[in-house]
Motif scaffolding. Structure first.
Motif, PDB file in Angstrom:
ATOM      1  N   UNK A 249      37.988  38.231  43.513  1.00  0.00           N
ATOM      2  CA  UNK A 249      38.155  38.888  44.812  1.00  0.00           C
ATOM      3  C   UNK A 249      36.842  39.550  45.215  1.00  0.00           C
ATOM      4  N   UNK A 250      36.339  39.180  46.390  1.00  0.00           N
ATOM      5  CA  UNK A 250      35.082  39.732  46.863  1.00  0.00           C
ATOM      6  C   UNK A 250      35.202  40.504  48.155  1.00  0.00           C
ATOM      7  N   UNK A 251      35.369  39.784  49.270  1.00  0.00           N
ATOM      8  CA  UNK A 251      35.325  40.423  50.590  1.00  0.00           C
ATOM      9  C   UNK A 251      36.362  41.525  50.741  1.00  0.00           C
ATOM     10  N   UNK A 252      37.567  41.314  50.228  1.00  0.00           N
ATOM     11  CA  UNK A 252      38.625  42.320  50.385  1.00  0.00           C
ATOM     12  C   UNK A 252      38.245  43.623  49.698  1.00  0.00           C
ATOM     13  N   UNK A 253      37.656  43.520  48.513  1.00  0.00           N
ATOM     14  CA  UNK A 253      37.245  44.735  47.799  1.00  0.00           C
ATOM     15  C   UNK A 253      36.044  45.377  48.471  1.00  0.00           C
ATOM     16  N   UNK A 254      35.113  44.566  48.957  1.00  0.00           N
ATOM     17  CA  UNK A 254      33.941  45.125  49.620  1.00  0.00           C
ATOM     18  C   UNK A 254      34.317  45.844  50.913  1.00  0.00           C
ATOM     19  N   UNK A 255      35.400  45.404  51.550  1.00  0.00           N
ATOM     20  CA  UNK A 255      35.812  45.985  52.827  1.00  0.00           C
ATOM     21  C   UNK A 255      36.818  47.118  52.675  1.00  0.00           C
ATOM     22  N   UNK A 256      37.394  47.266  51.494  1.00  0.00           N
ATOM     23  CA  UNK A 256      38.471  48.235  51.299  1.00  0.00           C
ATOM     24  C   UNK A 256      37.959  49.670  51.360  1.00  0.00           C
ATOM     25  N   UNK A 257      38.775  50.542  51.898  1.00  0.00           N
ATOM     26  CA  UNK A 257      38.448  51.964  51.914  1.00  0.00           C
ATOM     27  C   UNK A 257      38.414  52.527  50.497  1.00  0.00           C
ATOM     28  N   UNK A 258      39.343  52.054  49.662  1.00  0.00           N
ATOM     29  CA  UNK A 258      39.413  52.468  48.256  1.00  0.00           C
ATOM     30  C   UNK A 258      39.493  51.217  47.395  1.00  0.00           C
ATOM     31  N   UNK A 259      38.335  50.610  47.064  1.00  0.00           N
ATOM     32  CA  UNK A 259      38.339  49.355  46.315  1.00  0.00           C
ATOM     33  C   UNK A 259      39.036  49.463  44.953  1.00  0.00           C
ATOM     34  N   UNK A 260      38.851  50.574  44.254  1.00  0.00           N
ATOM     35  CA  UNK A 260      39.463  50.719  42.940  1.00  0.00           C
ATOM     36  C   UNK A 260      40.982  50.718  43.047  1.00  0.00           C
ATOM     37  N   UNK A 261      41.506  51.377  44.068  1.00  0.00           N
ATOM     38  CA  UNK A 261      42.965  51.402  44.252  1.00  0.00           C
ATOM     39  C   UNK A 261      43.487  50.005  44.547  1.00  0.00           C
ATOM     40  N   UNK A 262      42.776  49.248  45.384  1.00  0.00           N
ATOM     41  CA  UNK A 262      43.187  47.875  45.679  1.00  0.00           C
ATOM     42  C   UNK A 262      43.141  47.029  44.407  1.00  0.00           C
ATOM     43  N   UNK A 263      42.097  47.176  43.609  1.00  0.00           N
ATOM     44  CA  UNK A 263      42.001  46.415  42.366  1.00  0.00           C
ATOM     45  C   UNK A 263      43.174  46.733  41.443  1.00  0.00           C
ATOM     46  N   UNK A 264      43.496  48.001  41.315  1.00  0.00           N
ATOM     47  CA  UNK A 264      44.623  48.387  40.454  1.00  0.00           C
ATOM     48  C   UNK A 264      45.944  47.811  40.967  1.00  0.00           C
ATOM     49  N   UNK A 265      46.130  47.842  42.295  1.00  0.00           N
ATOM     50  CA  UNK A 265      47.359  47.290  42.864  1.00  0.00           C
ATOM     51  C   UNK A 265      47.443  45.787  42.628  1.00  0.00           C
ATOM     52  N   UNK A 266      46.316  45.092  42.778  1.00  0.00           N
ATOM     53  CA  UNK A 266      46.312  43.648  42.526  1.00  0.00           C
ATOM     54  C   UNK A 266      46.668  43.333  41.085  1.00  0.00           C
ATOM     55  N   UNK A 267      46.112  44.098  40.171  1.00  0.00           N
ATOM     56  CA  UNK A 267      46.421  43.871  38.760  1.00  0.00           C
ATOM     57  C   UNK A 267      47.890  44.164  38.469  1.00  0.00           C
ATOM     58  N   UNK A 268      48.411  45.228  39.031  1.00  0.00           N
ATOM     59  CA  UNK A 268      49.811  45.595  38.780  1.00  0.00           C
ATOM     60  C   UNK A 268      50.765  44.508  39.274  1.00  0.00           C
ATOM     61  N   UNK A 269      50.592  44.075  40.517  1.00  0.00           N
ATOM     62  CA  UNK A 269      51.510  43.084  41.063  1.00  0.00           C
ATOM     63  C   UNK A 269      51.279  41.703  40.446  1.00  0.00           C
ATOM     64  N   UNK A 270      50.017  41.383  40.177  1.00  0.00           N
ATOM     65  CA  UNK A 270      49.719  40.102  39.554  1.00  0.00           C
ATOM     66  C   UNK A 270      50.306  40.000  38.157  1.00  0.00           C
ATOM     67  N   UNK A 271      50.195  41.058  37.384  1.00  0.00           N
ATOM     68  CA  UNK A 271      50.727  41.032  36.022  1.00  0.00           C
ATOM     69  C   UNK A 271      52.255  41.008  36.016  1.00  0.00           C
ATOM     70  N   UNK A 272      52.868  41.685  36.976  1.00  0.00           N
ATOM     71  CA  UNK A 272      54.328  41.624  37.075  1.00  0.00           C
ATOM     72  C   UNK A 272      54.778  40.203  37.392  1.00  0.00           C
ATOM     73  N   UNK A 273      54.087  39.538  38.308  1.00  0.00           N
ATOM     74  CA  UNK A 273      54.434  38.169  38.657  1.00  0.00           C
ATOM     75  C   UNK A 273      54.180  37.217  37.495  1.00  0.00           C
ATOM     76  N   UNK A 274      53.076  37.442  36.773  1.00  0.00           N
ATOM     77  CA  UNK A 274      52.775  36.597  35.617  1.00  0.00           C
ATOM     78  C   UNK A 274      53.829  36.771  34.531  1.00  0.00           C
ATOM     79  N   UNK A 275      54.284  38.013  34.315  1.00  0.00           N
ATOM     80  CA  UNK A 275      55.329  38.261  33.318  1.00  0.00           C
ATOM     81  C   UNK A 275      56.632  37.591  33.718  1.00  0.00           C
ATOM     82  N   UNK A 276      56.967  37.647  35.011  1.00  0.00           N
ATOM     83  CA  UNK A 276      58.187  36.989  35.482  1.00  0.00           C
ATOM     84  C   UNK A 276      58.101  35.484  35.297  1.00  0.00           C
TER      85      UNK A 276
END
Length: 282
Positions: A249-276
């Motif tokens: 992920x590049x542009x979305x993080x570069x444009x985000x107001x809080x890139x770290x929060x977006x990264x954490x949210x992506x990891x949380x939802x991605x890992x939940x989907x991967x576990x499912x």
């Protein structure tokens, strides 16, 4: 037409490589590399993120002015948010990148034990040496941009330096080549990944459905990376559910107001989907 963009970028990259070699021969780079500590190892979980530093995008335009961007601070925030690696653009003409950015990012990531990846339109093994000398632990190889012999030289240079390689594909023909390259390097599978870039190289727009359509064709023996088109936590969940192990992920993080929060949210939802997905497969 797609070849025109890559051909132009390859020609520019080759000119940069030749110019750099005239100033600093490969043997000097290898001597520098021999004195470097090992780069951090790429360690992947069930779903991971490669966060990217990209100051400009041909598709979007200026994302961050170089004078206003602290690369070290950004990559450290990505790493602390859980990114497994950080991709750093070094292409100067269309992306405003540089090897100085890579060096600064690698220095900031080293104590956090997260590797940097040199992302560029690499054409030869010399540029891999440049990346490693700047601290990178991995590189991107665009499969459709180079003849197979040149790709193999680039990839094998990286593997010889214990660097990971992301093999970037766009279609089934690219994936077939990726399979062949991986099969010929079974001893180094732990350093190889395959990715699908969902961006059309003519329009520079993301192609809806490409990631989903090609996911099942990717080799299952190495991590599968979704490139472009992942902008939200919901997108991360979607690609994880499709079978991808990593999102770049590049542009979305570069444009985000809080890139770290977006990264954490992506990891949380991605890992939940991967576990499912893993649970459904049992």
């Amino acid at each position: 037409m797609s070849g025109d963009f890559l051909a132009n970028m390859a020609a520019s990259s080759r000119a940069r490589s030749l110019g750099a070699q005239a100033v600093t021969p490969a043997r000097e780079l290898r001597a520098r590399i021999a004195d470097l500590p090992a780069a951090p190892r790429l360690a992947l979980d069930h779903f991971d993120l490669i966060a990217e530093v990209k100051l400009r995008s041909p598709a979007v335009g200026l994302l961050k002015a170089a004078a206003e961007e602290d690369v070290g601070e950004r990559v450290a925030s990505y790493a602390r948010a859980g990114a497994a690696a950080v991709s750093i653009l070094t292409e100067p003409s269309r992306f405003d990148g540089s090897l100085d950015d890579l060096a600064a990012g690698s220095d900031a990531l080293a104590p956090l034990k997260v590797p940097a990846m040199r992302k560029d339109f690499l054409v030869d093994g010399y540029q891999v040496l440049e990346g490693r000398a700047a601290g990178a632990g991995g590189v991107l190889a665009i499969l459709r941009m180079l003849p197979r012999r040149d790709l193999e030289e680039l990839i094998d240079t990286a593997l010889g330096l214990d660097m990971f390689v992301l093999l970037e594909t766009f279609d089934l023909a690219d994936i077939e080549l990726a399979n062949a390259l991986i099969d010929a390097r079974r001893a180094h599978r732990g350093l190889l990944m395959t990715g699908v870039n969902s961006r059309d190289l003519v329009t520079l727009k993301v192609v809806p459905g490409r990631l989903d359509a090609l996911a099942s064709a990717l080799p299952a023996s190495v991590p599968r990376v979704a490139e472009s088109g992942v902008a939200t936590a919901a997108d991360a969940a979607r690609v994880a559910a499709a079978g991808y192990d990593v999102a770049l992920v590049g542009s979305a993080l570069m444009s985000a107001t809080d890139p770290a929060a977006l990264a954490r949210d992506m990891l949380r939802t991605g890992r939940a989907a991967a576990a499912a997905l893993a649970g459904a497969a049992r």
